[in-house]
Motif scaffolding. Structure first.
Motif, PDB file in Angstrom:
ATOM      1  N   TYR A  10       0.791  -1.412   0.194  1.00  0.00           N
ATOM      2  CA  TYR A  10       0.052   0.086  -0.020  1.00  0.00           C
ATOM      3  C   TYR A  10       0.736   1.275  -0.122  1.00  0.00           C
ATOM      4  N   ASN A  11       2.087   1.121   0.545  1.00  0.00           N
ATOM      5  CA  ASN A  11       2.816   2.246   0.562  1.00  0.00           C
ATOM      6  C   ASN A  11       3.589   2.549  -0.595  1.00  0.00           C
ATOM      7  N   HIS A  12       3.335   3.441  -1.194  1.00  0.00           N
ATOM      8  CA  HIS A  12       4.146   3.787  -2.409  1.00  0.00           C
ATOM      9  C   HIS A  12       4.848   5.049  -2.429  1.00  0.00           C
ATOM     10  N   ALA A  13       5.234   5.482  -1.179  1.00  0.00           N
ATOM     11  CA  ALA A  13       5.782   6.905  -1.094  1.00  0.00           C
ATOM     12  C   ALA A  13       7.185   6.884  -1.457  1.00  0.00           C
ATOM     13  N   LEU A  14       7.792   7.774  -2.009  1.00  0.00           N
ATOM     14  CA  LEU A  14       9.154   7.915  -2.408  1.00  0.00           C
ATOM     15  C   LEU A  14      10.017   8.877  -1.412  1.00  0.00           C
ATOM     16  N   TYR A  15       9.191   9.697  -0.784  1.00  0.00           N
ATOM     17  CA  TYR A  15      10.167  10.569   0.292  1.00  0.00           C
ATOM     18  C   TYR A  15      11.111  11.217  -0.465  1.00  0.00           C
ATOM     19  N   MET A  16      10.945  11.847  -1.731  1.00  0.00           N
ATOM     20  CA  MET A  16      12.155  12.490  -2.431  1.00  0.00           C
ATOM     21  C   MET A  16      12.585  13.683  -1.655  1.00  0.00           C
ATOM     22  N   GLU A  17      11.810  14.545  -1.286  1.00  0.00           N
ATOM     23  CA  GLU A  17      12.287  15.487  -0.779  1.00  0.00           C
ATOM     24  C   GLU A  17      13.180  15.229   0.519  1.00  0.00           C
ATOM     25  N   GLY A  18      12.714  14.519   1.615  1.00  0.00           N
ATOM     26  CA  GLY A  18      13.337  14.320   2.873  1.00  0.00           C
ATOM     27  C   GLY A  18      14.697  13.437   2.414  1.00  0.00           C
ATOM     28  N   ARG A  19      14.633  12.419   1.247  1.00  0.00           N
ATOM     29  CA  ARG A  19      15.772  11.677   0.951  1.00  0.00           C
ATOM     30  C   ARG A  19      16.945  12.721   0.208  1.00  0.00           C
ATOM     31  N   ARG A  20      16.450  13.714  -0.518  1.00  0.00           N
ATOM     32  CA  ARG A  20      17.430  14.749  -0.908  1.00  0.00           C
ATOM     33  C   ARG A  20      18.168  15.564   0.049  1.00  0.00           C
ATOM     34  N   GLU A  21      17.285  15.787   1.122  1.00  0.00           N
ATOM     35  CA  GLU A  21      18.045  16.597   2.219  1.00  0.00           C
ATOM     36  C   GLU A  21      19.017  15.563   2.980  1.00  0.00           C
ATOM     37  N   MET A  22      18.581  14.414   3.062  1.00  0.00           N
ATOM     38  CA  MET A  22      19.518  13.483   3.646  1.00  0.00           C
ATOM     39  C   MET A  22      20.727  13.022   2.855  1.00  0.00           C
ATOM     40  N   MET A  23      20.470  13.041   1.682  1.00  0.00           N
ATOM     41  CA  MET A  23      22.082  12.795   0.633  1.00  0.00           C
ATOM     42  C   MET A  23      22.665  14.112   0.673  1.00  0.00           C
ATOM     43  N   GLN A  24      22.115  15.122   0.855  1.00  0.00           N
ATOM     44  CA  GLN A  24      23.096  16.340   0.954  1.00  0.00           C
ATOM     45  C   GLN A  24      23.895  16.407   2.180  1.00  0.00           C
ATOM     46  N   TRP A  25      23.213  15.921   3.223  1.00  0.00           N
ATOM     47  CA  TRP A  25      23.580  15.942   4.653  1.00  0.00           C
ATOM     48  C   TRP A  25      24.922  15.067   4.439  1.00  0.00           C
ATOM     49  N   TYR A  26      24.457  13.879   3.970  1.00  0.00           N
ATOM     50  CA  TYR A  26      25.666  12.766   3.744  1.00  0.00           C
ATOM     51  C   TYR A  26      26.670  12.990   3.330  1.00  0.00           C
ATOM     52  N   ALA A  27      26.491  13.927   1.868  1.00  0.00           N
ATOM     53  CA  ALA A  27      27.598  14.228   1.098  1.00  0.00           C
ATOM     54  C   ALA A  27      28.405  15.429   1.856  1.00  0.00           C
ATOM     55  N   ASP A  28      27.851  16.305   2.622  1.00  0.00           N
ATOM     56  CA  ASP A  28      28.514  17.454   3.298  1.00  0.00           C
ATOM     57  C   ASP A  28      29.292  16.535   4.533  1.00  0.00           C
ATOM     58  N   TYR A  29      28.611  15.660   4.964  1.00  0.00           N
ATOM     59  CA  TYR A  29      29.356  14.892   6.395  1.00  0.00           C
ATOM     60  C   TYR A  29      30.810  13.946   5.743  1.00  0.00           C
ATOM     61  N   ILE A  30      30.514  13.570   4.309  1.00  0.00           N
ATOM     62  CA  ILE A  30      31.674  12.794   4.092  1.00  0.00           C
ATOM     63  C   ILE A  30      32.846  13.834   3.552  1.00  0.00           C
ATOM     64  N   ASP A  31      32.384  15.274   3.130  1.00  0.00           N
ATOM     65  CA  ASP A  31      33.442  16.415   2.762  1.00  0.00           C
ATOM     66  C   ASP A  31      34.240  16.633   4.434  1.00  0.00           C
ATOM     67  N   GLN A  32      33.471  16.685   5.227  1.00  0.00           N
ATOM     68  CA  GLN A  32      34.069  17.099   6.448  1.00  0.00           C
ATOM     69  C   GLN A  32      34.930  15.993   7.026  1.00  0.00           C
ATOM     70  N   LEU A  33      34.831  14.571   6.590  1.00  0.00           N
ATOM     71  CA  LEU A  33      35.481  13.700   6.945  1.00  0.00           C
ATOM     72  C   LEU A  33      36.818  13.695   6.282  1.00  0.00           C
ATOM     73  N   ARG A  34      36.785  14.192   5.156  1.00  0.00           N
ATOM     74  CA  ARG A  34      37.976  14.359   4.210  1.00  0.00           C
ATOM     75  C   ARG A  34      38.893  15.349   4.861  1.00  0.00           C
ATOM     76  N   LEU A  35      38.488  16.392   5.424  1.00  0.00           N
ATOM     77  CA  LEU A  35      39.165  17.490   6.258  1.00  0.00           C
ATOM     78  C   LEU A  35      40.021  17.077   7.713  1.00  0.00           C
ATOM     79  N   ILE A  36      39.569  15.951   8.147  1.00  0.00           N
ATOM     80  CA  ILE A  36      40.123  15.368   9.331  1.00  0.00           C
ATOM     81  C   ILE A  36      41.441  14.638   8.995  1.00  0.00           C
TER      82      ILE A  36
END
Length: 126
Positions: A100-126
């Motif tokens: 029954y649930n066909h939701a894609l949650y695209m806006e939330g997933r987009r924000e999540m993926m941007q957060w993750y990319a920023d997080y990985i970028d921060q790790l590169r600086l360590i």
């Protein structure tokens, strides 16, 4: 496409830049990651594991392990578990809910993926 289902993936700003660079290298092929022996097919999953071995991490990590790391970090940071599971192309284990649930949650997933990319970028600086 995974398991014969379309898999939509929101992209971070960083990934869009990298994909544009990749297009300069592989844009003449149908696939972004063409196979070595047959560019009409996608690159083998073993290619990633071979690269990991070449970098000296044989026996310590495999390509599929990046999915575990991704899931663990995002769940630990409190992201919606439905978003995380959908992002790694997992189907809902609850058969009724999955039907029954066909939701894609695209806006939330987009924000999540941007957060993750920023997080990985921060790790590169360590």
């Amino acid at each position: 496409m995974k398991m014969d289902r379309p898999h939509l993936v929101p992209l971070s700003d960083q990934l869009v830049v990298l994909l544009k660079e990749l297009h300069g290298l592989t844009g003449r092929y149908v696939n972004m990651f063409p196979g070595r022996n047959d560019p009409s097919k996608v690159m083998s999953e073993n290619t990633i594991n071979r690269m990991i071995h070449t970098l000296g991490y044989k026996g310590r990590v495999v390509g599929h392990g990046f999915r575990h790391t991704f899931s663990t970090i995002l769940n630990d940071k409190g992201f919606n578990s439905d978003w995380v599971e959908l992002q790694i192309a997992h189907v809902d284990k609850n058969n009724i809910r999955g039907v029954y649930n066909h939701a894609l949650y695209m806006e939330g997933r987009r924000e999540m993926m941007q957060w993750y990319a920023d997080y990985i970028d921060q790790l590169r600086l360590i």
